[in-house]
Design a protein around this motif. Structure first.
Motif, PDB file in Angstrom:
ATOM      1  N   GLU A  22      -0.433   8.102  -8.141  1.00 21.47           N
ATOM      2  CA  GLU A  22      -0.590   7.841  -6.710  1.00 21.47           C
ATOM      3  C   GLU A  22      -2.065   7.670  -6.344  1.00 21.47           C
ATOM      4  O   GLU A  22      -2.429   6.788  -5.576  1.00 21.47           O
ATOM      5  CB  GLU A  22       0.027   8.969  -5.877  1.00 21.47           C
ATOM      6  CG  GLU A  22       1.500   8.777  -5.565  1.00 21.47           C
ATOM      7  CD  GLU A  22       1.745   7.629  -4.593  1.00 21.47           C
ATOM      8  OE1 GLU A  22       0.793   7.166  -3.955  1.00 21.47           O
ATOM      9  OE2 GLU A  22       2.888   7.172  -4.506  1.00 21.47           O
ATOM     10  N   GLU A  23      -2.921   8.542  -6.885  1.00 22.32           N
ATOM     11  CA  GLU A  23      -4.354   8.443  -6.609  1.00 22.32           C
ATOM     12  C   GLU A  23      -4.922   7.151  -7.184  1.00 22.32           C
ATOM     13  O   GLU A  23      -5.817   6.539  -6.581  1.00 22.32           O
ATOM     14  CB  GLU A  23      -5.076   9.661  -7.189  1.00 22.32           C
ATOM     15  CG  GLU A  23      -4.791  10.957  -6.446  1.00 22.32           C
ATOM     16  CD  GLU A  23      -5.319  12.187  -7.168  1.00 22.32           C
ATOM     17  OE1 GLU A  23      -5.509  13.216  -6.514  1.00 22.32           O
ATOM     18  OE2 GLU A  23      -5.524  12.104  -8.397  1.00 22.32           O
ATOM     19  N   LEU A  24      -4.426   6.743  -8.335  1.00 20.71           N
ATOM     20  CA  LEU A  24      -4.877   5.489  -8.936  1.00 20.71           C
ATOM     21  C   LEU A  24      -4.535   4.311  -8.025  1.00 20.71           C
ATOM     22  O   LEU A  24      -5.385   3.447  -7.767  1.00 20.71           O
ATOM     23  CB  LEU A  24      -4.221   5.296 -10.300  1.00 20.71           C
ATOM     24  CG  LEU A  24      -4.511   3.971 -11.018  1.00 20.71           C
ATOM     25  CD1 LEU A  24      -5.998   3.827 -11.318  1.00 20.71           C
ATOM     26  CD2 LEU A  24      -3.698   3.859 -12.297  1.00 20.71           C
ATOM     27  N   PHE A  25      -3.310   4.295  -7.498  1.00 20.43           N
ATOM     28  CA  PHE A  25      -2.900   3.201  -6.627  1.00 20.43           C
ATOM     29  C   PHE A  25      -3.679   3.231  -5.311  1.00 20.43           C
ATOM     30  O   PHE A  25      -4.056   2.181  -4.775  1.00 20.43           O
ATOM     31  CB  PHE A  25      -1.393   3.278  -6.349  1.00 20.43           C
ATOM     32  CG  PHE A  25      -0.542   3.275  -7.602  1.00 20.43           C
ATOM     33  CD1 PHE A  25      -0.966   2.623  -8.750  1.00 20.43           C
ATOM     34  CD2 PHE A  25       0.673   3.946  -7.640  1.00 20.43           C
ATOM     35  CE1 PHE A  25      -0.202   2.626  -9.911  1.00 20.43           C
ATOM     36  CE2 PHE A  25       1.452   3.959  -8.789  1.00 20.43           C
ATOM     37  CZ  PHE A  25       1.009   3.304  -9.928  1.00 20.43           C
ATOM     38  N   ASP A  26      -3.934   4.437  -4.795  1.00 23.49           N
ATOM     39  CA  ASP A  26      -4.757   4.557  -3.585  1.00 23.49           C
ATOM     40  C   ASP A  26      -6.157   4.014  -3.837  1.00 23.49           C
ATOM     41  O   ASP A  26      -6.738   3.327  -2.980  1.00 23.49           O
ATOM     42  CB  ASP A  26      -4.858   6.027  -3.150  1.00 23.49           C
ATOM     43  CG  ASP A  26      -3.570   6.569  -2.559  1.00 23.49           C
ATOM     44  OD1 ASP A  26      -2.699   5.752  -2.181  1.00 23.49           O
ATOM     45  OD2 ASP A  26      -3.427   7.805  -2.472  1.00 23.49           O
ATOM     46  N   THR A  27      -6.693   4.312  -5.015  1.00 24.43           N
ATOM     47  CA  THR A  27      -8.045   3.869  -5.353  1.00 24.43           C
ATOM     48  C   THR A  27      -8.107   2.350  -5.481  1.00 24.43           C
ATOM     49  O   THR A  27      -9.107   1.725  -5.103  1.00 24.43           O
ATOM     50  CB  THR A  27      -8.511   4.533  -6.660  1.00 24.43           C
ATOM     51  OG1 THR A  27      -8.394   5.947  -6.539  1.00 24.43           O
ATOM     52  CG2 THR A  27      -9.956   4.188  -6.969  1.00 24.43           C
ATOM     53  N   ILE A  28      -7.059   1.751  -6.009  1.00 25.20           N
ATOM     54  CA  ILE A  28      -6.984   0.291  -6.087  1.00 25.20           C
ATOM     55  C   ILE A  28      -7.103  -0.304  -4.686  1.00 25.20           C
ATOM     56  O   ILE A  28      -7.864  -1.251  -4.441  1.00 25.20           O
ATOM     57  CB  ILE A  28      -5.669  -0.166  -6.739  1.00 25.20           C
ATOM     58  CG1 ILE A  28      -5.664   0.172  -8.233  1.00 25.20           C
ATOM     59  CG2 ILE A  28      -5.456  -1.684  -6.553  1.00 25.20           C
ATOM     60  CD1 ILE A  28      -4.320  -0.042  -8.914  1.00 25.20           C
ATOM     61  N   GLU A  29      -6.364   0.275  -3.728  1.00 25.10           N
ATOM     62  CA  GLU A  29      -6.365  -0.249  -2.360  1.00 25.10           C
ATOM     63  C   GLU A  29      -7.718  -0.044  -1.681  1.00 25.10           C
ATOM     64  O   GLU A  29      -8.195  -0.921  -0.960  1.00 25.10           O
ATOM     65  CB  GLU A  29      -5.247   0.422  -1.560  1.00 25.10           C
ATOM     66  CG  GLU A  29      -3.861   0.018  -2.045  1.00 25.10           C
ATOM     67  CD  GLU A  29      -2.734   0.757  -1.356  1.00 25.10           C
ATOM     68  OE1 GLU A  29      -1.593   0.272  -1.424  1.00 25.10           O
ATOM     69  OE2 GLU A  29      -2.982   1.824  -0.761  1.00 25.10           O
ATOM     70  N   VAL A  30      -8.329   1.112  -1.917  1.00 26.87           N
ATOM     71  CA  VAL A  30      -9.648   1.375  -1.334  1.00 26.87           C
ATOM     72  C   VAL A  30     -10.685   0.415  -1.906  1.00 26.87           C
ATOM     73  O   VAL A  30     -11.493  -0.178  -1.169  1.00 26.87           O
ATOM     74  CB  VAL A  30     -10.072   2.835  -1.585  1.00 26.87           C
ATOM     75  CG1 VAL A  30     -11.538   3.046  -1.192  1.00 26.87           C
ATOM     76  CG2 VAL A  30      -9.178   3.789  -0.797  1.00 26.87           C
ATOM     77  N   ALA A  31     -10.664   0.236  -3.228  1.00 25.08           N
ATOM     78  CA  ALA A  31     -11.613  -0.682  -3.868  1.00 25.08           C
ATOM     79  C   ALA A  31     -11.408  -2.103  -3.349  1.00 25.08           C
ATOM     80  O   ALA A  31     -12.381  -2.828  -3.088  1.00 25.08           O
ATOM     81  CB  ALA A  31     -11.449  -0.638  -5.388  1.00 25.08           C
ATOM     82  N   ALA A  32     -10.149  -2.504  -3.164  1.00 21.47           N
ATOM     83  CA  ALA A  32      -9.856  -3.839  -2.647  1.00 21.47           C
ATOM     84  C   ALA A  32     -10.406  -3.999  -1.237  1.00 21.47           C
ATOM     85  O   ALA A  32     -11.025  -5.019  -0.901  1.00 21.47           O
ATOM     86  CB  ALA A  32      -8.354  -4.089  -2.664  1.00 21.47           C
ATOM     87  N   ALA A  33     -10.195  -2.981  -0.401  1.00 22.10           N
ATOM     88  CA  ALA A  33     -10.661  -3.042   0.987  1.00 22.10           C
ATOM     89  C   ALA A  33     -12.178  -3.121   1.067  1.00 22.10           C
ATOM     90  O   ALA A  33     -12.735  -3.724   1.994  1.00 22.10           O
ATOM     91  CB  ALA A  33     -10.163  -1.821   1.760  1.00 22.10           C
TER      92      ALA A  33
END
Length: 306
Positions: A22-33
């Motif tokens: 879950e944290e990995l997927f959250d980090t993907i979204e933050v990095a994308a943003a």
């Protein structure tokens, strides 16, 4: 209303810990943003490898990963690909029933953002309302996602001229966030950023309603929280300061606009300096690679002959 920064001194530290899926997927979204597409892409490859190898084999996590990829594609402007990922995520989670219910709201929210990027405001508002209702029904509520949904709904309401409705939405964000205790330094930054966005929306809506002193107070708080949450050189802070300058100019307060412009110039300089530092780091990495290549060449050639 929340009038203090979130405490960022915690025993739990984000650094040095292995990320959960879950944290990995959250980090993907933050990095994308944040426009860190290379970093997000590497994490996507890592997650794909985990699924392909069977290390991750969970239907909810797979759907959550689809949603994270949708956000990455959206941030890169690939709306067709983003729509495909988002549709797969929502469809899979709906089919899972109660097991996928908590994750479904976030996937629907991502779909709403894609619709907004496609300028389908009506469709986006339907999706946003659905996401908000699903989140409210959860126990406990995913406060961070719920606040993000409410902020987006407030921003859309403001864009279509519904200032009073947007004020209620932004005010509700502050109510939702008031008693939240951050779980880490990163979470504290995120909560400060959400609070700052809510104050920014309140300032914009108050200005639209002609409530000038109230608008100025909200905008000052917005900059304070966004700076605390995001840092001086963050692109979102720069966008917020640009918005603050626009609002002050629209209110006819040139003195306040000039002060905000000074803060904006400082934020842009901080971003430029950060970019320069990143370039320098890349150059050092390239130099290290060249040195390693030279050493490899020497090893291959053997010692110099007499």
């Amino acid at each position: 209303m929340n009038d203090h920064d979130y405490d960022q001194d915690h025993d739990h530290d984000d650094e040095g810990e292995e990320l959960t899926p879950e944290e990995l997927f959250d980090t993907i979204e933050v990095a994308a943003a944040e426009g860190a597409f290379a970093e997000a892409g590497m994490m996507v490859a890592l997650a794909k490898s985990a699924f392909d190898s069977g290390q991750l084999d969970d239907a909810v996590l797979r759907a959550r990963f689809e949603s994270a990829q949708a956000e990455l594609e959206r941030c890169q402007g690939n709306l067709d690909a983003a729509t495909e990922h988002a549709t797969r995520a929502v469809t899979a989670l709906e089919a899972l029933g109660p097991m996928g219910a908590r994750t479904l709201a976030g996937a629907v929210y991502t779909s709403a953002l894609i619709q907004l990027d496609r300028e389908d405001v009506d469709g986006a508002m339907v999706a946003l309302d659905r996401a908000a209702r699903m989140l409210e029904a959860q126990t406990p509520i995913d406060v961070d996602v719920f606040a993000s949904v409410l902020i987006t709904m407030g921003e859309v309401s403001l864009e279509v001229g519904e200032a009073e409705g947007s004020q209620r939405l932004f005010g509700r964000v502050l109510d939702v966030l008031r008693d939240v205790e951050p779980t880490s330094e990163g979470h504290a930054h995120g909560l400060n950023a959400l609070t700052g966005k809510a104050f920014l929306g309140l300032g914009a809506s108050a200005a639209q309603l002609g409530k000038i002193p109230e608008a100025k107070d909200f905008l000052e708080r917005a900059v304070e929280f966004l700076d605390e949450g995001l840092g001086a050189g963050h692109p979102v802070l720069i966008e917020a300061l640009e918005r603050v300058v626009e609002i002050y100019r629209a209110m006819g307060d040139d003195a306040a606009a000039e002060l905000a412009e000074e803060e904006l110039a400082a934020a842009r300089q901080a971003l430029d300096e950060a970019d320069d530092d990143d370039d320098d780091d890349d150059d050092l990495d390239d130099d290290d690679d060249l040195e390693e290549d030279d050493e490899d060449d020497l090893d291959a050639d053997g010692p110099p002959k007499e």
